[in-house]
Write an enzyme that holds these catalytic residues in place. Structure first.
Site, PDB file in Angstrom:
ATOM      1  N   LYS A  20      30.090  47.259  45.876  1.00  0.00           N
ATOM      2  CA  LYS A  20      29.469  46.076  45.268  1.00  0.00           C
ATOM      3  C   LYS A  20      28.021  46.370  44.874  1.00  0.00           C
ATOM      4  CE  LYS A  20      30.531  43.855  48.956  1.00  0.00           C
ATOM      5  NZ  LYS A  20      30.774  42.885  50.047  1.00  0.00           N
TER       6      LYS A  20
ATOM      7  N   THR B 132      22.632  33.159  48.721  1.00  0.00           N
ATOM      8  CA  THR B 132      23.741  34.101  48.571  1.00  0.00           C
ATOM      9  C   THR B 132      24.393  34.436  49.912  1.00  0.00           C
ATOM     10  OG1 THR B 132      22.176  35.951  48.688  1.00  0.00           O
ATOM     11  CG2 THR B 132      22.766  35.147  46.482  1.00  0.00           C
TER      12      THR B 132
ATOM     13  N   GLY C  69      26.955  34.780  52.623  1.00  0.00           N
ATOM     14  CA  GLY C  69      28.409  34.761  52.636  1.00  0.00           C
ATOM     15  C   GLY C  69      29.075  35.291  51.384  1.00  0.00           C
ATOM     16  N   THR C  70      28.312  35.870  50.463  1.00  0.00           N
ATOM     17  CA  THR C  70      28.916  36.370  49.224  1.00  0.00           C
ATOM     18  C   THR C  70      29.930  37.477  49.496  1.00  0.00           C
ATOM     19  OG1 THR C  70      26.975  37.791  48.938  1.00  0.00           O
ATOM     20  CG2 THR C  70      27.036  35.756  47.661  1.00  0.00           C
ATOM     21  N   GLY C  71      29.605  38.391  50.415  1.00  0.00           N
ATOM     22  CA  GLY C  71      30.510  39.494  50.710  1.00  0.00           C
ATOM     23  C   GLY C  71      31.810  39.016  51.322  1.00  0.00           C
ATOM     24  N   CYS C  72      31.713  38.110  52.278  1.00  0.00           N
ATOM     25  CA  CYS C  72      32.909  37.542  52.911  1.00  0.00           C
ATOM     26  C   CYS C  72      33.766  36.824  51.876  1.00  0.00           C
ATOM     27  CB  CYS C  72      32.521  36.558  54.008  1.00  0.00           C
ATOM     28  SG  CYS C  72      31.517  37.238  55.339  1.00  0.00           S
TER      29      CYS C  72
END
Length: 271
Positions: free
Chosen positions: A175, A208, A210-213
């Site tokens: 990412k 932002t 929690g974007t990865g989860c």
């Protein structure tokens, strides 16, 4: 009626922006029935993590077995696993149930900088869980830890992706959100033969959390529907872009993304 089912094995975020809470919200928004096994409870809000309380291995195993033996998930996401023992347990259960649609989100550090994975657990992640992954979704700092290399350029991303692929992951998604150069966020997907770029608009925002989860959960939800990895990643990219664009603006720190923004956007366009 066939119901798509996705299972998340991760930590709980009391603030609701990341972890189990973000995963279940994402599953729901994408029309998938969500199930969960909690690895640890965190005391957490937009300002940071105030406490981490891991569950016992028995508690984790029993949760996984309860879901697996009755509800039959079609895709599984792993998030915060905290220590090497939990990683080994999860890997063992994945192999025992012969699950294949595994999305590994190697959660290591919270938005505020707090460690969510013990350093000695990194080797366990690399040797036991990565080889089972259908998709692994590290951000740049996580990919640097996992590969032991510095990532600054697109060629660095490609080299890191190849290293993780060689450890056994079938698809590697590096990412690009932490690459602050340019107005476009470029996520790079590698399948062992070629690279595919997924671009998004960079937003100047602190909201932002929690974007990865959320991104990994969206991939998991789409895989549970029978979508290909490329299709799943495409939808996940649209989902997280909408979640960032339509800001909630809540909390005094790194606020959560908007998990209903993708549905809201599609409803507006279809009306």
């Amino acid at each position: 009626m066939t119901v798509s089912r996705a299972f998340t094995i991760a930590g709980s975020d009391s603030g609701g922006g990341a972890g189990i809470q973000a995963d279940l919200k994402t599953f729901q928004e994408l029309g998938v029935f969500g199930m969960s096994a909690i690895t640890a409870v965190t005391a957490q809000n937009t300002l940071g993590v105030q406490g981490v309380y891991p569950l016992s291995l028995d508690a984790l195993k029993n949760q996984i077995d309860s879901v697996a033996t009755d509800l039959k998930p079609a895709a599984i996401k792993t998030g915060m696993l905290f220590n090497a023992e939990m990683i080994q347990l999860v890997a063992d259960r994945i192999q025992y149930y012969e699950w294949e649609n595994i999305v590994v989100d190697p959660v290591m550090i919270a938005k505020g900088g707090q460690s969510l994975l013990q350093i000695e657990a990194v080797s366990a992640l690399l040797t036991t869980l990565v080889p089972l992954a259908k998709v692994i979704t590290p951000n740049i700092p996580e990919a640097e830890v996992l590969t032991g290399m510095e990532i600054q350029t697109i060629e660095d991303k490609k080299e890191a992706a190849k290293k993780l692929f060689n450890l056994g992951a079938k698809f590697v998604m590096i990412k690009g959100g932490h690459d602050i150069t340019g107005e476009v966020v470029i996520d790079l997907l590698y399948d062992g033969n070629s690279f595919e770029s997924f671009e998004g608009i960079r937003r100047e925002t602190k909201h932002t959390h929690g974007t990865g989860c959320t991104f990994a959960a969206a991939i998991t939800a789409e895989l549970s529907k029978g979508k290909t990895v490329h299709e799943a990643v495409g939808t996940a990219k649209e989902f997280i872009q909408a979640a960032i664009d339509d800001q909630l603006g809540i909390g005094g720190g790194h606020g959560p993304t908007n998990h209903w923004a993708y549905r809201k956007k599609n409803l507006i366009f279809s009306s």
